[in-house]
Scaffold this active site. Structure first.
Site, PDB file in Angstrom:
ATOM      1  N   ASP A 176      23.076 -25.430  -5.597  1.00 22.53           N
ATOM      2  CA  ASP A 176      22.729 -24.422  -4.606  1.00 22.53           C
ATOM      3  C   ASP A 176      23.114 -24.990  -3.256  1.00 22.53           C
ATOM      4  O   ASP A 176      22.973 -26.198  -3.023  1.00 22.53           O
ATOM      5  CB  ASP A 176      21.231 -24.085  -4.646  1.00 22.53           C
ATOM      6  CG  ASP A 176      20.947 -22.830  -3.820  1.00 22.53           C
ATOM      7  OD1 ASP A 176      21.747 -21.883  -3.874  1.00 22.53           O
ATOM      8  OD2 ASP A 176      19.944 -22.799  -3.090  1.00 22.53           O
ATOM      9  N   SER A 177      23.631 -24.132  -2.385  1.00 25.20           N
ATOM     10  CA  SER A 177      24.117 -24.651  -1.113  1.00 25.20           C
ATOM     11  C   SER A 177      23.930 -23.634  -0.009  1.00 25.20           C
ATOM     12  O   SER A 177      23.629 -22.466  -0.270  1.00 25.20           O
ATOM     13  CB  SER A 177      25.598 -25.019  -1.234  1.00 25.20           C
ATOM     14  OG  SER A 177      26.350 -23.873  -1.568  1.00 25.20           O
ATOM     15  N   ARG A 215      30.028 -29.636  -1.448  1.00 23.80           N
ATOM     16  CA  ARG A 215      30.006 -29.525  -2.906  1.00 23.80           C
ATOM     17  C   ARG A 215      30.703 -30.721  -3.549  1.00 23.80           C
ATOM     18  O   ARG A 215      30.202 -31.325  -4.480  1.00 23.80           O
ATOM     19  CB  ARG A 215      30.729 -28.245  -3.322  1.00 23.80           C
ATOM     20  CG  ARG A 215      29.908 -27.350  -4.212  1.00 23.80           C
ATOM     21  CD  ARG A 215      30.591 -26.044  -4.509  1.00 23.80           C
ATOM     22  NE  ARG A 215      31.340 -25.490  -3.413  1.00 23.80           N
ATOM     23  CZ  ARG A 215      30.791 -24.763  -2.440  1.00 23.80           C
ATOM     24  NH1 ARG A 215      29.500 -24.494  -2.432  1.00 23.80           N
ATOM     25  NH2 ARG A 215      31.540 -24.291  -1.464  1.00 23.80           N
ATOM     26  N   GLY A 242      32.052 -17.141   3.020  1.00 24.78           N
ATOM     27  CA  GLY A 242      30.801 -17.461   3.688  1.00 24.78           C
ATOM     28  C   GLY A 242      31.000 -17.688   5.186  1.00 24.78           C
ATOM     29  O   GLY A 242      31.597 -16.870   5.886  1.00 24.78           O
ATOM     30  N   TYR A 243      30.527 -18.835   5.667  1.00 28.02           N
ATOM     31  CA  TYR A 243      30.543 -19.136   7.100  1.00 28.02           C
ATOM     32  C   TYR A 243      31.768 -19.963   7.514  1.00 28.02           C
ATOM     33  O   TYR A 243      31.812 -20.475   8.631  1.00 28.02           O
ATOM     34  CB  TYR A 243      29.261 -19.897   7.467  1.00 28.02           C
ATOM     35  CG  TYR A 243      27.999 -19.088   7.246  1.00 28.02           C
ATOM     36  CD1 TYR A 243      27.465 -18.298   8.267  1.00 28.02           C
ATOM     37  CD2 TYR A 243      27.341 -19.100   6.017  1.00 28.02           C
ATOM     38  CE1 TYR A 243      26.312 -17.555   8.064  1.00 28.02           C
ATOM     39  CE2 TYR A 243      26.186 -18.351   5.804  1.00 28.02           C
ATOM     40  CZ  TYR A 243      25.678 -17.582   6.837  1.00 28.02           C
ATOM     41  OH  TYR A 243      24.539 -16.841   6.637  1.00 28.02           O
TER      42      TYR A 243
HETATM   43  P1  IMP Z   1      25.956 -20.648  -3.081  1.00 29.69           P
HETATM   44  O1  IMP Z   1      25.243 -21.934  -3.251  1.00 29.69           O
HETATM   45  O2  IMP Z   1      27.404 -20.734  -3.490  1.00 29.69           O
HETATM   46  O3  IMP Z   1      25.221 -19.485  -3.678  1.00 29.69           O
HETATM   47  O4  IMP Z   1      26.036 -20.374  -1.506  1.00 29.69           O
HETATM   48  C1  IMP Z   1      25.060 -19.674  -0.778  1.00 29.69           C
HETATM   49  C2  IMP Z   1      25.627 -19.210   0.533  1.00 29.69           C
HETATM   50  O5  IMP Z   1      25.830 -20.327   1.408  1.00 29.69           O
HETATM   51  C3  IMP Z   1      27.011 -18.544   0.433  1.00 29.69           C
HETATM   52  O6  IMP Z   1      26.888 -17.173   0.173  1.00 29.69           O
HETATM   53  C4  IMP Z   1      27.587 -18.808   1.819  1.00 29.69           C
HETATM   54  O7  IMP Z   1      27.098 -17.857   2.733  1.00 29.69           O
HETATM   55  C5  IMP Z   1      27.002 -20.167   2.171  1.00 29.69           C
HETATM   56  N1  IMP Z   1      27.944 -21.254   1.799  1.00 29.69           N
HETATM   57  C6  IMP Z   1      27.768 -22.194   0.831  1.00 29.69           C
HETATM   58  N2  IMP Z   1      28.834 -23.019   0.760  1.00 29.69           N
HETATM   59  C7  IMP Z   1      29.697 -22.582   1.706  1.00 29.69           C
HETATM   60  C8  IMP Z   1      31.003 -23.024   2.113  1.00 29.69           C
HETATM   61  O8  IMP Z   1      31.603 -23.967   1.587  1.00 29.69           O
HETATM   62  N3  IMP Z   1      31.560 -22.324   3.134  1.00 29.69           N
HETATM   63  C9  IMP Z   1      30.956 -21.263   3.739  1.00 29.69           C
HETATM   64  N4  IMP Z   1      29.778 -20.805   3.387  1.00 29.69           N
HETATM   65  C10 IMP Z   1      29.140 -21.458   2.374  1.00 29.69           C
END
Ligand code: IMP
Length: 197
Positions: free
Chosen positions: A69-70, A181, A153-154
């Site tokens: 999760d990130s 990651r 994402g961002y």
């Molecule tokens: P998840 O862990 O992939 O579900 O990420 C959750 C949210 O964090 C994503 O929808 C993005 O908004 C943001 N996020 C996570 N990793 C990144 C990245 O490498 N670049 C930009 N946004 C990120």
């Protein structure tokens, strides 16, 4: 040996598979499962969400599981958007709206006041139920406006420390070398290797 990686994202799956397949591990994603398994990410921390995902999938399938999760944490906003990164501007999960909200909240702030970091927590559960976790972090700052066209994402508003470009101006290969990651994966890899049989 088979490992289930808790993602439906093809890019993430390839990144993990590339690291593990030369170690004789076959990596599956959740789209390879017959039944879909939903996990509501309602934890207060990235590691809590990753644990919930990993435990749910482990209990449902019996495979060894890796889950992550990130999100983005902005110091001047007390760590927000944090675990709410995907839905910062609402349930629609719009990258555009999320970035707009963040830029608005940081308007008038400069330099160090715009410092931020991406964090990724990873949790592994072996076939025998042994659990380990690790995290990876990418420090940087929020740009004054969006730049770059590789929108995830961002990325268009995040400038890694020591760089002038936003992550959306990096090639995917370049980004994958420094990402939170990748760092989490490198940190957890030596912890999971002894448990892969
Ligand atoms: P998840 O862990 O992939 O579900 O990420 C959750 C949210 O964090 C994503 O929808 C993005 O908004 C943001 N996020 C996570 N990793 C990144 C990245 O490498 N670049 C930009 N946004 C990120």
């Amino acid at each position: 040996m088979t490992l289930l990686f808790a993602t439906g994202n093809g890019g993430k799956l390839r990144e993990v598979a590339a690291l593990l397949e030369d170690k004789g591990v076959k990596v599956l994603g959740i789209n390879d499962l017959e039944d879909s398994i939903e996990v509501i990410e309602d934890g207060d921390t990235f590691v809590a969400n990753a644990k919930k995902k990993a435990r749910t999938l482990f209990e449902a399938t019996g495979y060894a599981v890796l889950a992550d999760d990130s999100g983005l944490c902005v110091d001047a906003l007390g760590g927000a958007p944090g675990v709410h990164s995907a839905r910062y501007a609402g349930e629609a999960k719009s990258d555009e709206a999320n970035m707009e909200r963040l830029l608005r909240e940081l308007s008038g702030k400069e330099g160090k006041e715009r410092s931020a970091y991406f964090l990724c927590s990873m949790v592994f559960i072996s076939k025998r139920g042994i659990e380990v976790d690790a995290a990876g972090r990418l420090d940087g700052e929020i740009a004054l406006s969006r730049r770059g066209d590789k929108v995830f994402g961002y990325d268009p508003i995040f400038i890694p420390e020591g760089s002038r470009r936003t992550l959306a101006e990096y090639s995917l290969e370049e980004k994958n070398k420094i990402s939170h990651r990748k760092r989490a994966l490198s940190a957890i890899l030596p912890l999971i290797l002894p448990h892969l049989n």
